[in-house]
Design a protein around this motif. Structure first.
Motif, PDB file in Angstrom:
ATOM      1  N   ILE A 187       0.828  -1.199   0.000  1.00  0.00           N
ATOM      2  CA  ILE A 187       0.000   0.000   0.000  1.00  0.00           C
ATOM      3  C   ILE A 187       0.865   1.253   0.000  1.00  0.00           C
ATOM      4  CG2 ILE A 187      -1.606   1.346   1.419  1.00  0.00           C
ATOM      5  CD1 ILE A 187      -3.009  -1.199   2.114  1.00  0.00           C
ATOM      6  N   PHE A 188       1.929   1.239   0.812  1.00  0.00           N
ATOM      7  CA  PHE A 188       2.639   2.499   1.012  1.00  0.00           C
ATOM      8  C   PHE A 188       3.844   2.704   0.099  1.00  0.00           C
ATOM      9  CE2 PHE A 188       0.326   2.055   5.021  1.00  0.00           C
ATOM     10  CZ  PHE A 188      -0.333   3.259   4.994  1.00  0.00           C
ATOM     11  N   CYS A 232       2.197   6.181  -5.114  1.00  0.00           N
ATOM     12  CA  CYS A 232       0.945   6.760  -5.583  1.00  0.00           C
ATOM     13  C   CYS A 232       0.864   8.186  -5.063  1.00  0.00           C
ATOM     14  CB  CYS A 232      -0.250   5.981  -5.030  1.00  0.00           C
ATOM     15  SG  CYS A 232      -0.520   4.461  -5.882  1.00  0.00           S
ATOM     16  N   LYS A 233       0.264   9.014  -5.857  1.00  0.00           N
ATOM     17  CA  LYS A 233       0.106  10.388  -5.396  1.00  0.00           C
ATOM     18  C   LYS A 233      -0.900  10.428  -4.252  1.00  0.00           C
ATOM     19  CE  LYS A 233      -3.573  11.365  -8.604  1.00  0.00           C
ATOM     20  NZ  LYS A 233      -4.276  12.354  -9.365  1.00  0.00           N
ATOM     21  N   SER A 234      -0.817  11.475  -3.485  1.00  0.00           N
ATOM     22  CA  SER A 234      -1.726  11.531  -2.347  1.00  0.00           C
ATOM     23  C   SER A 234      -3.080  12.068  -2.798  1.00  0.00           C
ATOM     24  CB  SER A 234      -1.137  12.436  -1.276  1.00  0.00           C
ATOM     25  OG  SER A 234      -0.985  13.721  -1.798  1.00  0.00           O
ATOM     26  N   ALA A 235      -4.023  11.936  -1.914  1.00  0.00           N
ATOM     27  CA  ALA A 235      -5.392  12.316  -2.265  1.00  0.00           C
ATOM     28  C   ALA A 235      -5.513  13.816  -2.465  1.00  0.00           C
ATOM     29  CB  ALA A 235      -6.315  11.867  -1.143  1.00  0.00           C
ATOM     30  N   LYS A 236      -6.376  14.196  -3.386  1.00  0.00           N
ATOM     31  CA  LYS A 236      -6.651  15.612  -3.603  1.00  0.00           C
ATOM     32  C   LYS A 236      -8.149  15.795  -3.630  1.00  0.00           C
ATOM     33  CE  LYS A 236      -2.762  16.680  -6.550  1.00  0.00           C
ATOM     34  NZ  LYS A 236      -2.415  16.471  -7.953  1.00  0.00           N
ATOM     35  N   GLU A 237      -8.634  16.666  -2.786  1.00  0.00           N
ATOM     36  CA  GLU A 237     -10.068  16.929  -2.791  1.00  0.00           C
ATOM     37  C   GLU A 237     -10.426  17.730  -4.034  1.00  0.00           C
ATOM     38  OE1 GLU A 237     -12.529  16.094  -0.891  1.00  0.00           O
ATOM     39  OE2 GLU A 237     -11.581  15.227   0.866  1.00  0.00           O
ATOM     40  N   ILE A 238     -11.609  17.477  -4.561  1.00  0.00           N
ATOM     41  CA  ILE A 238     -12.005  18.168  -5.782  1.00  0.00           C
ATOM     42  C   ILE A 238     -12.061  19.671  -5.574  1.00  0.00           C
ATOM     43  CG2 ILE A 238     -14.019  18.570  -7.240  1.00  0.00           C
ATOM     44  CD1 ILE A 238     -14.413  15.688  -7.460  1.00  0.00           C
ATOM     45  N   TYR A 279      -5.618  21.691 -12.843  1.00  0.00           N
ATOM     46  CA  TYR A 279      -5.754  20.256 -13.069  1.00  0.00           C
ATOM     47  C   TYR A 279      -6.076  20.042 -14.546  1.00  0.00           C
ATOM     48  CZ  TYR A 279      -7.257  15.502 -12.105  1.00  0.00           C
ATOM     49  OH  TYR A 279      -7.393  14.151 -12.096  1.00  0.00           O
ATOM     50  N   LEU A 338     -11.114  11.268  -4.977  1.00  0.00           N
ATOM     51  CA  LEU A 338      -9.892  11.706  -4.317  1.00  0.00           C
ATOM     52  C   LEU A 338      -8.652  11.543  -5.177  1.00  0.00           C
ATOM     53  CD1 LEU A 338     -10.145  10.442  -0.654  1.00  0.00           C
ATOM     54  CD2 LEU A 338     -10.274  12.763  -1.467  1.00  0.00           C
ATOM     55  N   PHE A 339      -8.598  10.461  -5.969  1.00  0.00           N
ATOM     56  CA  PHE A 339      -7.346  10.150  -6.646  1.00  0.00           C
ATOM     57  C   PHE A 339      -7.451  10.198  -8.165  1.00  0.00           C
ATOM     58  CE2 PHE A 339      -6.984   8.229  -2.551  1.00  0.00           C
ATOM     59  CZ  PHE A 339      -5.664   8.430  -2.207  1.00  0.00           C
ATOM     60  N   HIS A 340      -8.578   9.813  -8.691  1.00  0.00           N
ATOM     61  CA  HIS A 340      -8.628   9.596 -10.140  1.00  0.00           C
ATOM     62  C   HIS A 340      -9.668  10.503 -10.778  1.00  0.00           C
ATOM     63  CE1 HIS A 340      -6.411   6.110  -8.856  1.00  0.00           C
ATOM     64  NE2 HIS A 340      -7.431   5.765  -8.102  1.00  0.00           N
ATOM     65  N   PRO A 397     -13.505  11.501   2.580  1.00  0.00           N
ATOM     66  CA  PRO A 397     -13.587  10.220   3.290  1.00  0.00           C
ATOM     67  C   PRO A 397     -14.507  10.307   4.497  1.00  0.00           C
ATOM     68  CG  PRO A 397     -11.313  10.807   2.887  1.00  0.00           C
ATOM     69  CD  PRO A 397     -12.127  11.983   2.480  1.00  0.00           C
ATOM     70  N   ILE A 454      -9.572   1.831   3.032  1.00  0.00           N
ATOM     71  CA  ILE A 454      -8.415   1.632   2.145  1.00  0.00           C
ATOM     72  C   ILE A 454      -8.450   2.648   1.012  1.00  0.00           C
ATOM     73  CG2 ILE A 454      -7.168  -0.002   0.694  1.00  0.00           C
ATOM     74  CD1 ILE A 454      -8.409  -2.249   2.176  1.00  0.00           C
ATOM     75  N   SER A 465      -9.605   5.593   0.931  1.00  0.00           N
ATOM     76  CA  SER A 465      -9.239   6.953   1.298  1.00  0.00           C
ATOM     77  C   SER A 465      -7.735   7.101   1.460  1.00  0.00           C
ATOM     78  CB  SER A 465      -9.961   7.366   2.579  1.00  0.00           C
ATOM     79  OG  SER A 465      -9.574   6.512   3.617  1.00  0.00           O
ATOM     80  N   VAL A 466      -7.009   5.983   1.574  1.00  0.00           N
ATOM     81  CA  VAL A 466      -5.551   6.063   1.677  1.00  0.00           C
ATOM     82  C   VAL A 466      -4.893   5.870   0.313  1.00  0.00           C
ATOM     83  CG1 VAL A 466      -3.515   5.091   2.754  1.00  0.00           C
ATOM     84  CG2 VAL A 466      -5.637   5.237   4.028  1.00  0.00           C
ATOM     85  N   SER A 467      -5.375   4.895  -0.444  1.00  0.00           N
ATOM     86  CA  SER A 467      -4.634   4.583  -1.671  1.00  0.00           C
ATOM     87  C   SER A 467      -5.498   4.388  -2.905  1.00  0.00           C
ATOM     88  CB  SER A 467      -3.754   3.369  -1.442  1.00  0.00           C
ATOM     89  OG  SER A 467      -4.531   2.316  -0.963  1.00  0.00           O
ATOM     90  N   TYR A 516      -6.225   1.590  -6.453  1.00  0.00           N
ATOM     91  CA  TYR A 516      -5.217   0.558  -6.220  1.00  0.00           C
ATOM     92  C   TYR A 516      -5.520  -0.197  -4.927  1.00  0.00           C
ATOM     93  CZ  TYR A 516      -0.830  -1.421  -4.657  1.00  0.00           C
ATOM     94  OH  TYR A 516       0.114  -2.267  -4.168  1.00  0.00           O
ATOM     95  N   LEU A 571      -6.697  -4.060  -4.392  1.00  0.00           N
ATOM     96  CA  LEU A 571      -5.940  -4.905  -3.459  1.00  0.00           C
ATOM     97  C   LEU A 571      -6.894  -5.554  -2.450  1.00  0.00           C
ATOM     98  CD1 LEU A 571      -2.835  -5.275  -3.264  1.00  0.00           C
ATOM     99  CD2 LEU A 571      -2.917  -3.791  -1.284  1.00  0.00           C
ATOM    100  N   MET A 628      -7.788  -9.522  -1.831  1.00  0.00           N
ATOM    101  CA  MET A 628      -7.711 -10.199  -0.544  1.00  0.00           C
ATOM    102  C   MET A 628      -9.018 -10.910  -0.207  1.00  0.00           C
ATOM    103  SD  MET A 628      -5.504  -7.357   1.386  1.00  0.00           S
ATOM    104  CE  MET A 628      -5.921  -7.779   3.060  1.00  0.00           C
TER     105      MET A 628
END
Lengths: 411, 478
Positions: free
Chosen positions: A21-22, A26-32, A100, B297-299, B323, B404, B406-408, B411, B415, B419
């Protein structure tokens, strides 16, 4: 390997999952609500500096359901810098959101920048992670990009969407060239030959208003194309010439062809002179072929079209197969004329091969190509060609005889 | 030991039951002047039968002795040599009879107590097909099964569990179809149970589950006799528990969660369609909020421009982070669900109305949550009710996936799904692969489980659940 006991195994699995996971970068979260969603980008040259104009969606102005306080649906954010990247970063000094780019559907490049040489600036188009490869790339004809970008005379709620939509909707005329970044770069970095890019132009157009007075509004037009030679602007193709261009490169798929109705002939029908009919292509297949004839290269352009007759003049009896054949011949003549005009201009005025004919020769005669590679511009200039068009009218619509002819038959 | 003197017996039995107030002892004399003592528990027996078939014949009997059985008109009797043996018969509706001068006694079972009548299935409703449901009484439940399977191969095996409650348990299976390995495994697990109380079949489930630390149960349950019988005919075993209207069935397959009894009775094309809908609903129900959150959040590039603008408009001015917003909405939904289930029916509807409409709409208007998010959570909640048997799993994993995500982002969601997939495929229920017929793949099983082929074309029994010499369904079972 030693067998691990159960708790150690579990720990190992846990560590693998956590590191999965870490450690993915991956880029970190961005709020809209921290993003400024860019829908259109413009590049311009101002002395030494690059000016980047971003059209950013204003969320509060875009809502349709709520009574927004008369805010603009988009805002223009301008940045200046030595490179495009610096210009983008400089916008953050004056603008409160992070720009963006994945939703930028059009990039407009000012004429100055293209004249100056495009090469130094477009690296970012392919290197940047955020820009989409399907973004349309266009040149502002005779203007700066930021002069073009504010115009919205369509129904879209932002100028950027308006421009994107006319680029896409107009695909059916064959008079323009919607080229996205992906395809542009494919043509741009090849060894010989040039690129034809889409243009966007500001025009005044007459319009009607409620008072019944004649009025003019500013509209954008994407008709025509710009020719780049050695990564610099050399001239423009008009809309008509773009039709010829699209026929040669095989991208004319659907679109109308206006042709002269065949001339008066007693046996075949009763036509008037200088009248036009419309033929709508619904399928076209272009095949280019190169042949070596007496140590001289000769280009063959073969077209096979199918389409429908959309409108013709009074008195044409379409029940007569001979007349249909005459019409087809006339269509073929018109298409040949269009292609010849374009080729003529490319050969003599610009002297640049924008049709990938060099690649065709390379593929067909790899040995010969090594010898002639360096003299290609001269060879292209004197290249002989034959255009062969096979058009067929597959559909003449609901009526096949006009009113006058019917009357004469039943009299 | 039972004494010849009924006075001693009376003292002994009172002592045995600790002077409980509901123990009735009645002493009378026959016409031939022999003292008889009867004892039973108040409310557990049919007093009419007691009077007419037990007391009356005994009173009128001229010679009584060892031949008490021939005097009385009751067939369910048991001879008691030791007073302790009488505890269980008396507790289950028996009447104990002591005769003066004889050192043994008899119990006669004339048990009758008030119980719910057979009702329409409440939790597993269907439009077509039988409507009756099991009730709390194990005897009635057995009758319901026996009425559907009129065969000598239908076997009940009784056990008693819980050293305080002494609950009656009964295994039920069709002897010619059941896989013996599964049956032996179940019996050995039942024998390992050491507990003082079994109140519902859910208690047994926790003792005999393959791995109780998993959220996926390796046993299923049903309240409908027709489902139980349908499963038994494919090699499953039922576990009836006295006092529980839910009958456990095992082994359990994952795909059973998507089956309803009605699938067997309606047109196969429609049944197939419904099953696919349920599978889609299952996926939506636990992934929708997390996928939404990862996109937001990510995509953001994956959202169509118009939708993104619309969401951005809604997000404007919402103070909470996405989140937190999602988790809050999920918790709010759980709250609504729990309160609607626990409250009396009449208030329950009001709660749903107030919660769903008023609070939902007000929260959007007050810009506490975004409308799109409410849709995402509500859709996943709706989908959850399509597969009610997976409710526990869906609820837990939905929240885990949101964390999960909200962290990554996507992906992390994929994952998490991997699991869950690993966990599912590695599971076994009483030795049977949990994911059959998907993994291991079985073409025949797919026809009956994922899709629903017409009955005439399904003439083989599932090969993992039945003995190797699995016969065709249309052949006779000896």
């Amino acid at each position: 390997m030693k067998t691990l006991n159960k708790s150690k195994k579990r720990l190992l699995v846990f560590i693998i999952i956590i590191s999965n996971i870490f450690l993915t970068s991956c880029k970190s979260a961005k709020e809209i609500d921290t993003l400024g969603i860019v829908v259109a980008v413009g590049f311009d040259l101002d002395g030494e500096d690059v000016i980047i104009t971003n059209e950013v969606i204003n969320p509060m102005g875009s809502s349709t359901s709520q009574q927004s306080s008369g805010q603009e649906s988009t805002k223009f954010v301008i940045g200046q810098g030595k490179t495009i990247e610096e210009a983008i970063l400089n916008t953050s000094l004056t603008f409160d959101r992070e720009l963006y780019y994945p939703h930028a559907h059009t990039i407009i490049v000012g004429e100055d920048l293209v004249k100056d040489g495009f090469d130094g600036y477009i690296d970012m188009l392919s290197r940047d992670k955020q820009l989409r490869e399907t973004t349309f790339l266009m040149v502002a004809k005779g203007a700066k990009a930021y002069e073009i970008m504010g115009i919205n005379s369509g129904l879209s709620n932002s100028p950027g969407r308006y421009l994107h939509d006319i680029t896409q909707e107009n695909m059916e005329t064959g008079k323009q060239r919607p080229l996205d970044i992906n395809r542009f770069l494919k043509y741009f970095y090849r060894k010989s030959g040039g690129v034809v890019l889409g243009v966007v132009e500001k025009r005044d157009k007459k319009t009607a208003n409620k008072d019944g007075k004649a009025d003019t509004i500013e509209v954008l037009s994407v008709e025509g194309g710009v020719v780049l030679k050695e990564k610099k602007l050399v001239g423009y193709f008009t809309g008509e010439e773009m039709m010829g261009f699209n026929f040669i490169v095989g991208e004319f798929q659907r679109g109308p062809i206006v042709f002269q109705t065949p001339e008066d002939d007693k046996d075949k029908g009763n036509f008037k002179k200088n009248h036009y009919s419309t033929f709508k292509v619904f399928k076209n297949k272009t095949t280019l072929d190169m042949e070596l004839k007496k140590d001289k290269l000769h280009l063959f352009i073969d077209l096979k079209l199918r389409g429908a007759l959309k409108a013709t003049q009074e008195g044409v009896d379409l029940n007569n197969p001979n007349i249909v054949k005459e019409m087809e011949k006339s269509i073929e003549k018109e298409i040949k004329r269009k292609i010849a005009t374009t080729l003529e201009k490319a050969q003599n005025e610009f002297n640049v091969d924008t049709f990938s004919i060099a690649e065709l020769t390379h593929r067909k005669y790899p040995e010969l190509w090594k010898e002639i590679e360096d003299q290609w511009p001269e060879i292209f200039k004197d290249l002989d060609y034959t255009i062969r068009v096979d058009a067929s009218i597959n559909d003449v619509g609901f009526i096949n005889t006009t009113k006058k002819t019917r009357e004469s038959i039943y009299e | 030991m039972i004494s010849e003197d009924i006075i001693i017996n009376k003292i002994n039995i009172k002592e045995l039951f600790n002077n409980t107030s509901d123990l009735v002892l009645y002493e009378f004399k026959t016409v031939s002047e022999i003292s008889i003592l009867i004892g039973y528990i108040d409310g557990m027996i049919d007093t009419d039968i007691l009077n007419s078939d037990l007391i009356k014949p005994l009173k009128e009997s001229k010679k009584i002795g060892q031949s008490i059985i021939s005097e009385v008109y009751i067939s369910k009797y048991k001879e008691i040599k030791d007073l302790k043996q009488a505890i269980r018969p008396i507790s289950t509706g028996g009447v104990i009879v002591f005769i003066d001068g004889i050192d043994s006694s008899y119990t006669f079972n004339i048990g009758q107590w008030s119980k719910r009548s057979i009702d329409i299935a409440q939790n597993e409703t269907s439009i077509r097909g039988p409507q009756e449901a099991f009730i709390e009484d194990i005897g009635v439940n057995k009758t319901l099964i026996r009425r559907k399977v009129k065969s000598n191969n239908l076997v009940f095996e009784d056990y008693t569990l819980g050293n305080v409650t002494n609950t009656d348990i009964s295994l039920v299976y069709i002897k010619t179809i059941v896989k013996m390995e599964v049956l032996e495994e179940l019996k050995s697990r039942l024998q390992r149970i050491k507990t003082d109380k079994i109140i519902d079949s859910g208690n047994i489930e926790q003792y005999i589950d393959d791995d109780i630390s998993r959220i996926f149960a390796s046993l299923s349950y049903t309240e409908r006799p027709d489902i139980l019988v349908g499963k038994m005919s494919e090699g499953h075993i039922g576990v009836l528990c006295d006092g529980s209207p839910n009958v456990l069935t095992l082994p359990k397959l994952f795909i059973e969660n998507f089956h309803t009894s009605e699938d067997q009775y309606i047109r196969p094309q429609y049944a197939t369609f419904l099953r696919i809908i349920r599978l889609i609903a299952f996926v939506i129900s636990f992934t929708f909020p997390s996928v939404y959150l990862s996109l937001i959040l990510f995509h953001q590039e994956m959202i169509p421009t118009d939708l993104l603008i619309s969401i951005a408009t809604q997000r404007e001015g919402v103070p909470l982070s996405s989140p937190f917003e999602v988790i809050m909405m999920i918790l709010f939904f759980e709250l609504l669900k729990e309160s609607a289930i626990r409250l009396p029916k009449s208030i329950g509807q009001a709660v749903t109305l107030v919660g769903g409409l008023v609070i939902g709409q007000a929260a959007i208007d007050a810009r506490i949550v975004t409308a799109t998010l409410v849709i995402a959570v509500a859709v996943s909640g709706m989908a959850e009710f399509v597969v009610p048997k997976l409710r526990e799993m869906i609820t837990i994993y939905r929240i885990l996936l949101v964390l999960i995500a909200s962290v990554s982002g996507l992906y992390g969601v994929s994952l998490g799904l991997v699991m869950i997939g690993v966990q599912l495929t590695s599971m076994k229920s009483f030795g049977i692969p949990y994911m059959w017929p998907i993994a291991p793949f079985d073409r025949q099983g797919m026809k009956d489980n994922i899709l629903k082929f017409p009955m005439p074309s399904l003439n083989k029994r599932p090969n993992v659940l039945t003995p190797k010499k699995s016969r065709k369904r249309d052949e006779d079972i000896e």
